[in-house]
Design a protein around this motif. Structure first.
Motif, mmCIF file in Angstrom:
data_model
loop_
_atom_site.group_PDB
_atom_site.id
_atom_site.type_symbol
_atom_site.label_atom_id
_atom_site.label_comp_id
_atom_site.label_asym_id
_atom_site.label_seq_id
_atom_site.Cartn_x
_atom_site.Cartn_y
_atom_site.Cartn_z
ATOM 1 N N ASN A 107 0.838 -1.199 0.000
ATOM 2 C CA ASN A 107 0.000 0.000 0.000
ATOM 3 C C ASN A 107 0.870 1.245 0.000
ATOM 4 N N CYS A 108 0.702 2.029 -1.056
ATOM 5 C CA CYS A 108 1.502 3.243 -1.187
ATOM 6 C C CYS A 108 0.564 4.446 -1.098
ATOM 7 N N ASN A 109 1.007 5.472 -0.408
ATOM 8 C CA ASN A 109 0.170 6.664 -0.268
ATOM 9 C C ASN A 109 -0.126 7.306 -1.614
ATOM 10 N N GLN A 110 0.844 7.221 -2.524
ATOM 11 C CA GLN A 110 0.678 7.835 -3.841
ATOM 12 C C GLN A 110 -0.076 6.918 -4.803
ATOM 13 N N CYS A 111 0.372 5.675 -4.852
ATOM 14 C CA CYS A 111 -0.098 4.800 -5.928
ATOM 15 C C CYS A 111 -1.233 3.865 -5.526
ATOM 16 N N GLY A 112 -1.582 3.869 -4.253
ATOM 17 C CA GLY A 112 -2.633 2.936 -3.817
ATOM 18 C C GLY A 112 -2.082 1.527 -3.665
ATOM 19 N N ASN A 154 9.360 -0.413 0.200
ATOM 20 C CA ASN A 154 9.216 0.705 -0.732
ATOM 21 C C ASN A 154 8.224 0.350 -1.813
ATOM 22 N N CYS A 155 7.580 1.377 -2.330
ATOM 23 C CA CYS A 155 6.586 1.146 -3.370
ATOM 24 C C CYS A 155 7.295 0.705 -4.649
ATOM 25 N N PRO A 156 6.884 -0.419 -5.233
ATOM 26 C CA PRO A 156 7.527 -0.894 -6.468
ATOM 27 C C PRO A 156 7.318 0.075 -7.626
ATOM 28 N N LYS A 157 6.326 0.942 -7.522
ATOM 29 C CA LYS A 157 6.007 1.843 -8.626
ATOM 30 C C LYS A 157 6.788 3.144 -8.529
ATOM 31 N N CYS A 158 6.660 3.825 -7.361
ATOM 32 C CA CYS A 158 7.260 5.160 -7.261
ATOM 33 C C CYS A 158 8.498 5.177 -6.374
ATOM 34 N N GLY A 159 8.773 4.078 -5.690
ATOM 35 C CA GLY A 159 9.965 4.010 -4.876
ATOM 36 C C GLY A 159 9.851 4.634 -3.498
HETATM 37 ZN ZN ZN Z 1 3.945 4.467 -5.015
#
Ligand code: ZN
Ligand code: ANZ
Length: 887
Positions: free
Chosen positions: A451-456, A493-498
């Protein structure tokens, strides 16, 4: 080196060890792909490694083992794997209680139980063993979850769940029994939390229709699945909200229409009110300005449990100030909130027709709502709507243009009318809900999401799989999941935005692991894929054996998974289990004492002595040690709570595995309950002793070569010898049918026992001094060993070698039936004179026509009717009759 065999001493312990060692050293049960043979996949539901085997396990696994060994004798390439459903609540709760990490606890249980399975001699290919808590297994479940997520078959939503305050977990509806948690017994509460769902509803139609292809499943199970899926064809109707007297605020907040689902569009003219669920938006809005409504909704929310529970509730409701307009009559109908309307079914609202729905009738009677009859019964039925609703189909009355139509016609016509007005349509509803797979427990497969704050929600990249569940954890007695507070696990860490993000700390419902283990058993060591082509060779499972308690969920989820695997190109069949056998329960007598508060203490049958009267009937029971009286509580399923279980281990130690296996298969057909009986176990043991003795005595102590039954001339046998041969070969025939088609192993055993009795009737040495009797007895004994081999494989292994064979019985095919030996050697003929039956004659089958004529004419009754007449003609219908024409 083989043991020396004493006919008087059946040494089951040495025998069983010897057979098991033989199988293990020779890899007898390792299954390999062989396209020249027909494959046979035999599978029993794998166990939770909860500690030790109970009798239910032993029964389940014995049944499937017998089937596997039988199919092997029929020449099939058999696979029978075994493994461990290692994640889940039972293991976790036990771990809390014993203060050991679930991982270690589980592994040591596996070791112990595996050993128990081995002493029972089950023909498993242990090289295929899989424990679902192994990251090499659940890695592929995580991988598949992500594939399904990418395909849009998985979503996250906030959902109200059953919360068990003791086990600290979400329960499925069926884990709630009478409003309480199935394990803890705690009153279940409602909570709303974000959860992952699998879209099983996308497969509802196929899961339903393909049940019809499962011809070898018990009807009962298919019916249960059908009801669970619950397809219902009906009509969706839009009632517009009456806006004539609404305040500005209500006008703003309320929807323009209230949609209902009905299976009885024919009763539309009889609707006198509408009812919505307590969670319906209209109810929620009404509660904002009305304390009574608010209070009513709150009681509904705390009370709400499983659907079946709601059906039993007393019907209650409150009236809202709102009305809806009948789409055909334009009449305003009051909108109620009712406790029997489910938010999760249809549209969460119903049109209520008290004259024709009993629930609506009770509700309307209670609250003084009008009851309007619109269906009148056909000739053969009566209706009196002043005492109850008339719920059958009939003919329409009080329904304008539809009067006189049958219910069936009117359903179609009214739906069409609504459709033309743009206020309704035909609709199919399923009771089946999407499968919520999130569990707030520790001991399970981590859900591979971040779960990422930016990417969901972002799936864990394939290269980072598996997300390994930490096993080195501190288990707290409060029962909460330790990984929820474990930063080293959850921070990532978020796999998408890091950016920094958190892992999902929920784990999968353990039904996920058991939904595809049968497929993984076909290629358990495959490192690069979830399953491979071997899965297509072995699947579908030809015979699945397990408890009826899994009739709905496990079997439905596994069927669903199989279709998901198919649609991902991983398997090429439509269904996972071709034939299903649900074994019955193991039951036993219960004994208890009750204290003054009514609390019962149960005693094990082993602690109790039964007193009997002179006729042998049980009069009462006492504790053996103290002679205190105990109450005989009736026969119930073996369970810890009733203390009426028998420990399989002590029986195996006392009598050997073959005795246990024989008793279990003999005591009742596999799908019925098996009543435990110590006398029955002893009886089974005595039978094996007798088999042991009879076999060894026949050898006279010095058998080195197997006797060859074909040495006798089957034509010149005497009646006694022919009888035993007939018994032998008809038994072979019968037992095959009992094992295969009928699956009544008890009657197969009974037939073999009869055969052993007959063997003992025939003396080994015949009067003429020839060896024929011995040879025929030998043939019968060999057959018994072969026929019983699937059930008592150890003793038959040992005695087979004792008969002089050089190759093991495990490699023997099913014995061949000598059809000639089966037929009776004599025949009964009807003798007629001028077409009238006058006598019967029994002669040897090979007797020629001339001899038969001679015998017939000598019969007294025939002489009487032929008298001094002359014989004109004799007609012989071979094997049937002889007609003498005399004038
Ligand atoms: Zn992210
Ligand atoms: C009017 C009616 C008249 C109904 C009548 C029945 C008899 P199945 O077969 O289970 O699909 N219903 C619809 N949605 C509901 C909900 N959310 N909660 C409770 N009940 C609901 O049953 C469909 C019937 O169940 C529907 O047909 C509706 O009542 C009710 F003489 O509509 B009927």
């Amino acid at each position: 080196m083989q043991q020396t065999l004493d006919p008087k001493k059946y040494s089951y312990d040495i025998t069983e060890k010897e057979a098991q060692t033989y199988w293990e050293n020779n890899h007898c049960f390792s299954a390999t792909l062989d396209t020249n043979k027909e494959k046979y996949y035999c599978l029993a539901m794998f166990p939770y490694p909860s500690g030790k085997l109970h009798m239910g396990h032993v029964r389940n696994y014995t049944i499937s083992d017998v089937i596997a060994r039988f199919q092997r004798m029929l020449g099939k390439n058999v696979i029978q794997p075994m493994g461990w459903d290692a994640f889940g609540l039972p293991a976790e709760n036990a771990a809390i209680k014993n203060q050991v990490a679930p991982h270690n606890w589980t592994l040591s249980n596996i070791e112990y139980m595996k050993n128990q399975l081995k002493t029972l001699g089950f023909a498993y290919d242990w090289e295929r063993e899989v424990a679902t808590c192994d990251p090499n297994y659940y890695k592929w479940e995580q991988w598949f979850f992500i594939k399904l997520y990418e395909k849009g078959l998985i979503y996250k939503k906030n959902a109200e769940v059953n919360w068990d305050p003791i086990d600290q977990t979400v329960l499925a509806n069926e884990q709630v029994i009478d409003g309480r948690g199935w394990r803890s017994g705690a009153l279940v509460e409602k909570r709303s939390i974000p959860q992952w769902f699998l879209k099983i509803t996308d497969y509802a139609e196929e899961l339903l229709t393909s049940l019809d292809t499962l011809e070898e499943w018990p009807e009962q199970v298919k019916t249960m699945q059908k009801n669970w899926i619950g397809k219902s064809i009906g009509t969706q109707i839009d009632f517009s909200i009456d806006q004539s007297n609404l305040s500005a605020a209500d006008f703003e907040a309320l929807p323009a229409t209230l949609t209902v689902f009905t299976t009885r569009a024919d009763t539309l003219y009889g609707a006198t009110y509408l009812a919505v669920a307590a969670q319906h938006p209209i109810a929620r809005h009404a509660s904002e300005t009305d304390e009574d409504i608010k209070a009513f909704i709150e009681t509904c929310n705390t009370l709400k449990t499983a659907e079946s529970e709601i059906a039993k509730l007393e019907k209650k409701g409150v009236k809202t100030p709102f009305f809806a307009i009948h789409p055909l009559t334009g009449e305003p109908l009051p909108i109620w909130i009712a406790n029997f309307v489910l938010m999760s079914y249809g549209s969460g609202a119903v049109m209520s027709v008290p004259a024709h729905d009993q629930r609506d009738w009770e509700f309307a009677s209670k609250y003084g709502i009008p009851i309007k009859e619109v269906i009148t019964p056909n000739e053969d039925e009566n209706s009196d709507i002043t005492s109850a609703a008339f719920t059958s189909m009939g003919r329409l009355i009080n329904s304008d243009a539809f009067n006189g139509q049958s219910s069936e016609e009117a359903k179609i016509n009214i739906t069409e009318k609504l459709e033309s007005l743009g206020v309704g349509k035909k609709e199919v509803n399923f009771r089946l809900r999407d499968w919520g797979v999130s569990r707030q427990r520790y001991w399970g497969t981590p859900i591979p999401m971040i779960n990422c704050n930016q990417c969901g929600s972002v799936p864990v990249p394939e290269s980072d799989l598996p997300v390994v569940l930490p096993t080195d954890i501190q288990y707290t007695a409060d029962g909460g999941s330790p990984i929820k507070k474990m930063d080293s696990f959850s921070k990532t860490n978020c796999p998408k935005c890091g950016e920094s993000a958190v892992r999902e700390t929920d784990t999968f419902d353990t039904f996920m692991e058991s939904s595809w283990y049968y497929a993984r058993f076909c290629c358990p060591k495959e490192a690069d894929a979830m399953v491979n082509s071997e899965t297509n060779y072995w699947c579908p499972v030809d015979q699945y054996v397990g408890g009826i308690e899994h009739a709905i969920l496990h079997l439905l989820y596994a069927r669903f998974f199989h279709k998901l695997l198919r649609d991902s190109g991983l398997v090429n069949s439509d269904e996972p289990f071709k034939r299903l056998l649900c074994q019955g329960m193991v039951i036993a007598e219960t004994y208890f004492q009750e204290d003054s508060q009514g609390k019962k203490t149960y005693f094990s049958p082993s602690e109790v002595t039964l007193n009997k009267d002179s006729k042998g009937r049980v009069t009462d029971a006492v504790l053996t040690e103290t002679q205190e009286p105990v109450t005989i509580g009736g026969i119930e399923k073996m369970s810890k709570s009733k203390n009426n279980g028998t420990d399989p281990q002590s029986l195996i130690d006392q009598f050997g595995a073959d005795t246990v296996r024989l008793f279990i298969m003999f005591a009742s057909p596999p799908d019925q309950s098996l009543e435990w009986s110590d006398a029955g176990v002893e009886g089974a043991h005595r039978f094996l002793k007798r088999l042991w003795r009879t076999t060894l005595e026949l050898l006279d102590g010095h058998q080195t070569e197997p006797l060859n039954p074909s040495q006798f001339d089957s034509a010149s046998l005497n009646e006694q010898q022919k009888n035993l041969r007939r018994k032998t070969h008809t038994t072979i025939k019968k037992v095959r049918d009992d094992y295969g088609r009928r699956q009544t192993f008890n009657t197969a055993i009974a037939a073999t026992m009869e055969l052993l009795n007959e063997i003992q009737q025939l003396p080994t040495l015949d009067s003429s001094g020839s060896n024929t009797n011995r040879l025929i007895k030998f043939e019968a004994i060999e057959s018994i060993l072969l026929l019983l081999n699937p059930i008592v494989p150890h003793i038959s292994h040992c005695l087979w070698f004792a008969l002089g064979h050089k190759t093991p019985i495990i490699d023997e095919p099913w014995p061949k039936v000598d059809e000639a030996a089966c037929t009776l050697s004599s025949m009964k003929l009807v003798i007629q004179v001028n077409g009238k039956v006058r006598a019967q004659l029994e002669v040897d089958k090979n007797t020629d026509k001339g001899t038969i004529e001679g015998l017939a004419l000598q019969q007294e009754n025939i002489r009487k009717f032929t008298g001094d007449k002359s014989i004109k003609k004799i007609i012989y219908v071979p094997g049937k009759l002889l007609n003498i024409v005399a004038k």
